[in-house]
Write a protein that holds these residues in place. Structure first.
Motif, mmCIF file in Angstrom:
data_model
loop_
_atom_site.group_PDB
_atom_site.id
_atom_site.type_symbol
_atom_site.label_atom_id
_atom_site.label_comp_id
_atom_site.label_asym_id
_atom_site.label_seq_id
_atom_site.Cartn_x
_atom_site.Cartn_y
_atom_site.Cartn_z
ATOM 1 N N UNK A 235 1.135 -0.994 -0.047
ATOM 2 C CA UNK A 235 0.121 -0.487 -0.016
ATOM 3 C C UNK A 235 1.229 1.259 0.160
ATOM 4 N N UNK A 236 1.985 1.500 1.041
ATOM 5 C CA UNK A 236 2.582 2.318 0.787
ATOM 6 C C UNK A 236 3.559 1.881 -0.184
ATOM 7 N N UNK A 237 3.887 1.872 -1.382
ATOM 8 C CA UNK A 237 4.921 1.804 -2.869
ATOM 9 C C UNK A 237 3.494 2.055 -3.480
ATOM 10 N N UNK A 238 2.875 1.756 -3.661
ATOM 11 C CA UNK A 238 1.204 2.020 -4.019
ATOM 12 C C UNK A 238 0.673 3.258 -4.170
ATOM 13 N N UNK A 239 0.577 3.570 -3.118
ATOM 14 C CA UNK A 239 -0.176 5.035 -2.817
ATOM 15 C C UNK A 239 1.136 6.239 -2.849
ATOM 16 N N UNK A 240 2.511 6.213 -2.660
ATOM 17 C CA UNK A 240 3.677 6.856 -3.524
ATOM 18 C C UNK A 240 3.519 7.164 -4.449
ATOM 19 N N UNK A 241 3.306 6.006 -4.677
ATOM 20 C CA UNK A 241 3.859 5.578 -6.837
ATOM 21 C C UNK A 241 2.331 7.213 -7.735
ATOM 22 N N UNK A 242 0.962 7.187 -6.891
ATOM 23 C CA UNK A 242 0.076 7.729 -7.517
ATOM 24 C C UNK A 242 -0.156 8.750 -6.546
ATOM 25 N N UNK A 243 0.304 8.944 -5.786
ATOM 26 C CA UNK A 243 0.763 10.667 -5.170
ATOM 27 C C UNK A 243 1.422 11.914 -6.226
ATOM 28 N N UNK A 244 2.544 10.575 -6.183
ATOM 29 C CA UNK A 244 3.420 11.661 -7.269
ATOM 30 C C UNK A 244 3.033 11.988 -8.540
ATOM 31 N N UNK A 245 2.100 10.662 -9.463
ATOM 32 C CA UNK A 245 1.252 10.751 -10.102
ATOM 33 C C UNK A 245 0.490 12.534 -10.419
ATOM 34 N N UNK A 246 0.308 12.389 -9.278
ATOM 35 C CA UNK A 246 -0.561 13.056 -8.401
ATOM 36 C C UNK A 246 -0.084 14.527 -9.268
ATOM 37 N N UNK A 247 0.426 14.635 -8.107
ATOM 38 C CA UNK A 247 1.218 16.025 -8.001
ATOM 39 C C UNK A 247 2.276 15.533 -7.456
ATOM 40 N N UNK A 248 3.940 15.683 -7.973
ATOM 41 C CA UNK A 248 5.025 15.679 -6.834
ATOM 42 C C UNK A 248 6.009 16.374 -6.075
ATOM 43 N N UNK A 249 4.925 17.369 -6.170
ATOM 44 C CA UNK A 249 5.148 18.705 -4.607
ATOM 45 C C UNK A 249 4.158 18.733 -3.730
ATOM 46 N N UNK A 250 3.188 18.139 -3.812
ATOM 47 C CA UNK A 250 2.325 17.418 -2.367
ATOM 48 C C UNK A 250 3.182 16.212 -1.854
ATOM 49 N N UNK A 251 2.976 15.494 -3.074
ATOM 50 C CA UNK A 251 4.029 14.206 -2.394
ATOM 51 C C UNK A 251 4.916 14.534 -1.810
ATOM 52 N N UNK A 252 6.519 15.642 -2.214
ATOM 53 C CA UNK A 252 7.239 16.210 -1.553
ATOM 54 C C UNK A 252 6.657 16.370 0.198
ATOM 55 N N UNK A 253 5.989 17.358 -0.400
ATOM 56 C CA UNK A 253 5.062 17.639 1.501
ATOM 57 C C UNK A 253 4.778 17.074 2.426
ATOM 58 N N UNK A 254 4.175 15.829 1.193
ATOM 59 C CA UNK A 254 3.104 14.875 2.733
ATOM 60 C C UNK A 254 4.630 14.007 3.123
ATOM 61 N N UNK A 255 5.621 13.298 1.833
ATOM 62 C CA UNK A 255 6.879 12.775 2.933
ATOM 63 C C UNK A 255 7.669 13.312 3.386
ATOM 64 N N UNK A 256 7.518 14.836 3.996
ATOM 65 C CA UNK A 256 8.706 15.228 5.379
ATOM 66 C C UNK A 256 8.087 14.846 6.353
ATOM 67 N N UNK A 257 6.727 14.556 6.649
ATOM 68 C CA UNK A 257 6.755 13.868 7.791
ATOM 69 C C UNK A 257 6.922 12.268 7.587
ATOM 70 N N UNK A 258 7.476 11.822 6.878
ATOM 71 C CA UNK A 258 7.813 10.079 7.007
ATOM 72 C C UNK A 258 9.128 9.977 7.911
ATOM 73 N N UNK A 259 10.587 10.793 8.070
ATOM 74 C CA UNK A 259 11.365 10.358 8.491
ATOM 75 C C UNK A 259 11.035 10.746 9.812
ATOM 76 N N UNK A 260 9.921 11.913 10.803
ATOM 77 C CA UNK A 260 9.831 12.173 11.972
ATOM 78 C C UNK A 260 9.121 10.694 11.961
ATOM 79 N N UNK A 261 8.211 10.099 11.905
ATOM 80 C CA UNK A 261 7.418 8.559 12.254
ATOM 81 C C UNK A 261 8.344 7.499 12.368
#
Length: 670
Positions: A235-261
């Motif tokens: 799910x993480x792999x598939x969703x990440x791919x769809x997020x970059x397809x829709x908007x690379x900018x928003x995908x990068x914004x969403x990934x900012x919280x991953x290292x914190x998690x």
């Protein structure tokens, strides 16, 4: 062979004080409860857990199920792929609705470009930017046919995802149960290969906890993590791919919280991991105490140690509570912490996405889909983080199981064993030396011969080495030097199964299992036993008369303690069991010490019938029961100090005469 219970080990007999000392909670070398120098073995409360190594080792148990694991993964891929497509399709439906509403409000007859140009000419640039990101047909309104088709596809996608997920669950259950089945089989086989010394130093409750509680916890962990872990990662792999397809900018914004998690999860897991080790170690300790108190409850009450037993239980229960509370509380912080980080991510995505819709660079449906994807992205991360709770608990349990599997085994049977085809029953000790501990010698340079058909009685004070002698014959322990032969063949060169199949054993501690009287008697023989043979054994050993008085006769069901029959009747049943086995060699270890005088007469008659034509070793404290023995061995401190028949030993006036006179004097006083 009919071994009624495995003998006790280093001490000749378990004294009553063993339970009393435990009930008092005496502090000995092994810690609480005075459980001996090895009482805490296998409880790694202070040792760091080898999480990665244990996990990799356990993964090896999945190899036989690798085909099903591949199927599980394939089903998960299809299920996750369909689930990931859902938000994007729903976003298209949202766009159809929003664009239809906006189109209905625009003047008909104009193109979308003309409408936007008119808005810019009147200074409505923001509205023009918003409309520029849509596909509009001014004046047309909502396309219900297109919307219906999209929604039907969405329903089909989600139903398909459910069906493939359901199949994945079924295959996962098969993988888990087969894996745990194999693990249980390996543990059972291991227990049968462990030497008696292992069980001498380990508490029964502790061993049972590893075999039951810990394996059950491993099964639960595997069931809850195997499928979910695969699904979450995909799910993480598939969703990440769809997020970059829709908007690379928003995908990068969403990934900012991953290292914190990841950082938060690692910090919490590091603190909770040792607590799970303590939790399962404390579970084994309290199980051992409960089992000990249950098996010795009568003795605890007799000596009035209920309060101290309860006090010990309370201490161990509190220790389990504290370890469990800390483990669950600390690991439980992961879920709310991940939820908080996920909400921060949601707010950032919603704000940035709203601004991009207003600027016309994204559609409202894409923002909606992206918000769903951001939720789908953080949810599996949260699930993986939460699974650390289960994984730590499961790995702590699997390490305890591995400690059992890694315990030193008894020496293996020889590759080319020797056979004794027609056992006559000649047993010879040739310069045998043995000790339970290297620094505490017990038997040194012992030699004796028991001729076929002879009855050899072994007497002496407690701790003299009497039970040790028969333990060596049974190969429950291996001699340090010298050898023991059966009809001239070294028993160390025989398989244990062949050796023990020619030996029958009746102990002071009668062992009966939960089953019928007939089943308990048949336990001593191999293969199907005709009823005629069973009855013959029962009559010969004086079992038949009292069984006939029971309502169900030989089909009377006994519990594992034989509560429905008396101590003497239980002893007669064990003698009948040995009689039915028809062994060439017989070992009687204090078989009459726990019965009354009247019952002793019956038991003695049964043993006489059992000994007829067999080489017999009889351990007895009541010297009156071994007067007719062919040879009487008097042991002190592991050595044979006297041997001969009853009359000659009395005439010699040595150790045997002193033992006999002391018993006679006690009888006179009584």
């Amino acid at each position: 062979m009919s071994a009624d219970r495995t003998t006790q080990g280093p001490s000749e007999k378990p004294d009553d004080g063993a339970v009393v000392r435990s009930a008092r909670g005496a502090k000995g070398p092994g810690g609480p409860g005075g459980r001996g120098p090895m009482g805490g073995m296998g409880m790694p409360t202070e040792k760091a857990m080898n999480f990665g190594g244990s996990l990799r080792r356990f993964a090896g148990y999945l190899r036989p199920e690798r085909v099903r694991v591949v199927v599980v993964t394939a089903l998960a891929v299809v299920s996750v792929t369909l689930a990931v497509l859902g938000p994007k399709l729903l976003g298209n439906a949202t766009n159809l609705i929003f664009e239809g509403v906006m189109s209905a409000g625009l003047p008909a007859g104009q193109t979308q470009d003309e409408v936007i140009a008119g808005l810019r000419a009147t200074g409505q640039d923001k509205l023009a930017d918003l409309l520029s990101g849509m596909t509009l047909t001014p004046g047309q309104g909502l396309d219900t046919t297109a919307l219906r088709n999209v929604l039907l596809v969405v329903v089909a996608v989600y139903v398909g995802s459910f069906l493939f997920g359901w199949l994945q669950g079924r295959f996962t259950a098969t993988v888990v149960q087969n894996t745990v089945l194999n693990l249980r089989d390996e543990v059972e086989a291991k227990i049968n290969r462990l030497p008696l010394s292992y069980f001498d130093r380990e508490q029964r409750g502790e061993v049972l906890s590893r075999v039951t509680n810990d394996i059950d916890n491993v099964a639960q962990t595997l069931q809850q993590t195997l499928s979910q872990l695969v699904t979450s990662i995909l799910t993480i792999i598939g969703v990440l791919g769809m997020m970059f397809w829709i908007s690379p900018l928003l995908a990068v914004v969403a990934l900012v919280t991953v290292p914190l998690s990841v950082l938060v999860t690692a910090l919490i897991a590091k603190r909770s991991q040792p607590q799970f080790i303590k939790q399962w170690a404390a579970t084994g300790t309290i199980n051992a105490h409960v089992e000990e108190m249950y098996s010795g409850h009568a003795l605890v009450k007799v000596f009035g140690h209920q309060d101290s037993a309860i006090e010990t239980f309370d201490e161990e229960n509190v220790a389990l509570y504290e370890a469990s509370f800390k483990a669950q509380f600390i690991s439980g912080i992961i879920q709310p912490a991940m939820g908080f980080i996920a909400n921060l991510n949601y707010v950032i995505v919603a704000v940035v996405g709203g601004l991009r819709v207003a600027s016309g660079t994204m559609t409202l449906g894409d923002v909606q889909a992206f918000i769903q994807y951001s939720r789908q992205f953080t949810q599996p991360i949260t699930q993986v983080a939460s699974m650390m709770n289960l994984l730590q608990s499961g790995v702590a349990s699997v390490e305890r199981v591995f400690e059992l599997l890694d315990a030193d085994e008894q020496t293996p049977d020889p590759a080319n064993p020797q056979h004794v085809p027609d056992v006559q029953g000649r047993v010879a000790f040739e310069d045998v030396a043995f000790s339970y501990s290297p620094d505490v010698p017990l038997i040194s340079s012992l030699s004796l011969v028991a001729e076929p058909g002879q009855t050899v009685a072994i007497v002496g004070p407690t701790g003299a080495g009497k039970t040790t002698l028969v333990n060596l014959i049974m190969r429950f322990y291996e001699v340090n030097s010298g050898r023991i032969t059966l009809d001239g063949v070294d028993i160390a060169t025989m398989t244990r199964d062949e050796l023990r199949s020619n030996i029958g054993m009746v102990l002071q501690d009668t062992w009966l299992f939960n089953g019928t009287i007939a089943d308990n008697i048949r336990y001593g023989a191999t293969g199907d036993v005709p009823t005629e043979r069973l009855l013959e054994a029962a009559v010969a050993t004086h079992v038949d008369p009292f069984v006939r008085t029971l309502p169900d006769g030989y089909e009377t069901v006994l519990d594992d303690e034989g509560g429905s029959v008396s101590a003497g009747e239980k002893q007669l049943l064990t003698i009948a069991r040995a009689f039915l086995a028809d062994p060439a060699i017989l070992i009687l270890d204090e078989a009459t010490s726990s019965v009354d005088t009247r019952t002793e007469v019956l038991v003695q008659k049964a043993m006489n019938a059992l000994r007829e034509g067999r080489t017999s070793f009889v351990i007895a404290h009541r010297l009156s029961t071994i007067r007719d023995a062919d040879v009487i061995l008097v042991m002190e401190h592991g050595d044979i100090v006297e041997q001969g028949d009853h009359d000659s030993l009395l005439a010699a006036g040595g150790a045997y005469a002193r033992l006999y006179q002391s018993q006679f004097a006690v009888a006179e006083v009584d």
